[in-house]
Design an enzyme around this catalytic site. Structure first.
Site, PDB file in Angstrom:
ATOM      1  N   SER A 178       0.795  -1.219   0.000  1.00 45.91           N
ATOM      2  CA  SER A 178       0.000   0.000   0.000  1.00 45.91           C
ATOM      3  C   SER A 178       0.832   1.276   0.000  1.00 45.91           C
ATOM      4  O   SER A 178       0.343   2.317  -0.422  1.00 45.91           O
ATOM      5  CB  SER A 178      -0.979  -0.001   1.168  1.00 45.91           C
ATOM      6  OG  SER A 178      -0.326  -0.281   2.372  1.00 45.91           O
ATOM      7  N   HIS A 206      -5.504  -3.130  -2.952  1.00 49.41           N
ATOM      8  CA  HIS A 206      -5.166  -2.176  -4.026  1.00 49.41           C
ATOM      9  C   HIS A 206      -5.135  -2.782  -5.415  1.00 49.41           C
ATOM     10  O   HIS A 206      -4.956  -2.058  -6.395  1.00 49.41           O
ATOM     11  CB  HIS A 206      -3.827  -1.507  -3.710  1.00 49.41           C
ATOM     12  CG  HIS A 206      -3.830  -0.813  -2.394  1.00 49.41           C
ATOM     13  ND1 HIS A 206      -4.419   0.425  -2.218  1.00 49.41           N
ATOM     14  CD2 HIS A 206      -3.380  -1.196  -1.184  1.00 49.41           C
ATOM     15  CE1 HIS A 206      -4.300   0.773  -0.952  1.00 49.41           C
ATOM     16  NE2 HIS A 206      -3.677  -0.191  -0.301  1.00 49.41           N
ATOM     17  N   LYS A 238     -12.160   1.168  -1.898  1.00 52.13           N
ATOM     18  CA  LYS A 238     -11.112   1.718  -2.763  1.00 52.13           C
ATOM     19  C   LYS A 238     -11.620   1.680  -4.202  1.00 52.13           C
ATOM     20  O   LYS A 238     -12.515   2.447  -4.534  1.00 52.13           O
ATOM     21  CB  LYS A 238      -9.804   0.969  -2.496  1.00 52.13           C
ATOM     22  CG  LYS A 238      -9.288   1.359  -1.105  1.00 52.13           C
ATOM     23  CD  LYS A 238      -8.158   0.555  -0.557  1.00 52.13           C
ATOM     24  CE  LYS A 238      -7.797   1.090   0.834  1.00 52.13           C
ATOM     25  NZ  LYS A 238      -7.076   0.161   1.660  1.00 52.13           N
TER      26      LYS A 238
HETATM   27  C1  LIG Z   1      -7.051   0.084   3.164  1.00 56.10           C
HETATM   28  C2  LIG Z   1      -6.438  -1.228   3.501  1.00 56.10           C
HETATM   29  C3  LIG Z   1      -7.007  -2.081   4.445  1.00 56.10           C
HETATM   30  C4  LIG Z   1      -8.167  -1.662   5.312  1.00 56.10           C
HETATM   31  O1  LIG Z   1      -9.327  -1.598   4.593  1.00 56.10           O
HETATM   32  P1  LIG Z   1     -10.496  -0.633   5.132  1.00 56.10           P
HETATM   33  O2  LIG Z   1     -11.693  -1.088   4.405  1.00 56.10           O
HETATM   34  O3  LIG Z   1     -10.070   0.744   4.799  1.00 56.10           O
HETATM   35  O4  LIG Z   1     -10.586  -0.873   6.605  1.00 56.10           O
HETATM   36  C5  LIG Z   1      -6.463  -3.342   4.609  1.00 56.10           C
HETATM   37  N1  LIG Z   1      -5.365  -3.723   3.915  1.00 56.10           N
HETATM   38  C6  LIG Z   1      -4.764  -2.904   3.035  1.00 56.10           C
HETATM   39  C7  LIG Z   1      -3.559  -3.375   2.303  1.00 56.10           C
HETATM   40  C8  LIG Z   1      -5.273  -1.627   2.818  1.00 56.10           C
HETATM   41  O5  LIG Z   1      -4.664  -0.811   1.971  1.00 56.10           O
END
Ligand SMILES: *Cc1c(COP(=O)(O)O)cnc(C)c1O
Length: 384
Positions: A178, A206, A238
């Site tokens: 990330s 992602h 996302k």
């Molecule tokens: C954003 C993210 C999460 C958490 O997801 P949310 O729905 O925002 O709680 C978990 N793992 C990764 C790699 C992320 O980028």
């Protein structure tokens, strides 16, 4: 005074350039946004396909609110599992090509569910050093031994697996990292999981919606199919543009999570509005090739535009394009200078990233225009 130690610690965070603050956004999640009263072009969100404001999703949310109300009223195991939740799970399973899916309110909670349900005392978790914070917390919560291997180092991981006497082994990794945007070597990890009879848990926050055929994710990018030892987690706030997360796995694993995963059992089901909107989001993801093409054009535009400048990008083929600065204060100063020019790029500092690797984390979206990316490239050239 009970507050004094907190005040002291906050003051030292401030002195180290590590104090966090929130900005208030007075517009929806779009590249052009109003923040602290100023209109800027944002390169911050993970709304990779620009779906957070898609008219189709807004319409689906309105309709769902009228039909189902806004609250689920209870946990999934009591009376909160409404038809829209079930429909969304089936749509997601078909999209990612897994036999079964379970949805969660957030990705953080999905990660806290999976690892502790599959590994406990006497077991060992082998985790990439750069894994997301929620995976680190999940490993700690499990009470299994937490072995961290150097980032993407397959040989080091193989050696650690070889010498581990643990009852059950679990390999845990981000698919797309990330803060760096690079990919995990998933085919090699699948082979190691098979050789050591281990679980492989992949967080595709992602890659889901972005990589692979029709955006089916990083597993699809590598041509990896569902299997009994493979557990896929993806987030829905996302690229999917809504909120929540899913876990895709063998139906036995899903049944196990429904019975054992505390962050699934002891929480109220997400709003039916979210669930119904997610089904429509999956339709947009399936039909999203034009959005993905536009996104990959913007990624190429940024990378080509910064080639030969002082700004070194990571080896990232994804929408996450960090610029490593190093020093916390310098990263903050660069972010400030861009902000003054109407460009909003977040400075990411420790502990989110390793010490000495503070960076600007540029994220691109299908909602960015060619002109907006050109504006960022031009400003970075002037500031180098
Ligand atoms: C954003 C993210 C999460 C958490 O997801 P949310 O729905 O925002 O709680 C978990 N793992 C990764 C790699 C992320 O980028």
């Amino acid at each position: 005074m009970i507050l004094d130690p907190l005040r002291d610690e906050l003051a030292s965070l401030e002195a180290e350039g590590l104090k966090r603050r929130r900005r208030i956004i007075d517009s929806p999640c779009t590249p052009e946004c109003v923040v602290d009263g100023k209109t800027v072009v944002a390169f911050c969100s993970n709304d990779y396909l620009g779906l957070a404001n898609a008219p189709e999703l807004i319409a689906a949310a309105r309709e769902a609110a009228v039909h189902w109300g806004v609250g689920s009223g209870a946990s999934h195991l009591v009376s909160g599992h409404l038809r829209p939740h079930e429909t969304a799970e089936q749509a997601l399973a078909a999209y990612v090509g897994f036999p079964a899916v379970l949805t969660f309110s957030t990705g953080y909670m999905a990660n806290l569910a999976v690892t502790p349900a599959l590994a406990g005392r006497g077991d060992a978790i082998f985790a990439d050093k750069l894994n997301h914070a929620s995976l680190i917390d999940a490993a700690q919560l499990s009470r299994a031994e937490h072995v961290r291997y150097p980032h993407n180092d397959v040989a080091a991981l193989a050696a650690l697996l070889e010498k581990s006497p643990a009852k059950q082994k679990l390999i845990l990794t981000d698919a797309v990292f990330s803060m760096d945007g690079d990919l995990a070597p998933l085919p090699e990890l699948v082979a190691l999981a098979e050789r050591h009879d281990a679980w492989l848990v992949v967080d595709d926050a992602h890659g889901f919606g972005v990589l692979g055929e029709h955006g089916r994710g990083t597993l699809a990018h590598f041509g990896i199919k569902a299997s009994s030892r493979l557990v896929l987690m993806g987030t829905l706030g996302k690229a999917a543009g809504v909120a929540g997360a899913f876990v895709a796995a063998d139906p036995v694993v899903i049944d196990w999570l429904v019975n054992k995963a505390r962050s699934y059992i002891f929480t109220t089901a997400a709003s039916p509005v979210i669930a119904a909107t997610l089904s429509e989001s999956v339709n947009l993801l399936v039909a999203g090739d034009a959005r993905r093409t536009h996104l990959f054009q913007r990624i190429a535009q940024l990378r080509d535009g910064l080639a030969g400048t002082r700004w070194q990008l990571c080896d990232s083929p994804t929408a996450i394009q960090p610029i490593i600065v190093g020093d916390n204060h310098e990263a903050l100063a660069l972010a400030e200078a861009l902000f003054e020019r109407g460009l909003w790029v977040p400075a990411i500092r420790p502990p989110t990233v390793p010490k000495g690797t503070a960076r600007l984390r540029v994220t691109l979206s299908a909602a960015h225009s060619e002109a907006q990316v050109a504006q960022l490239v031009d400003a970075l050239k002037i500031l180098q």
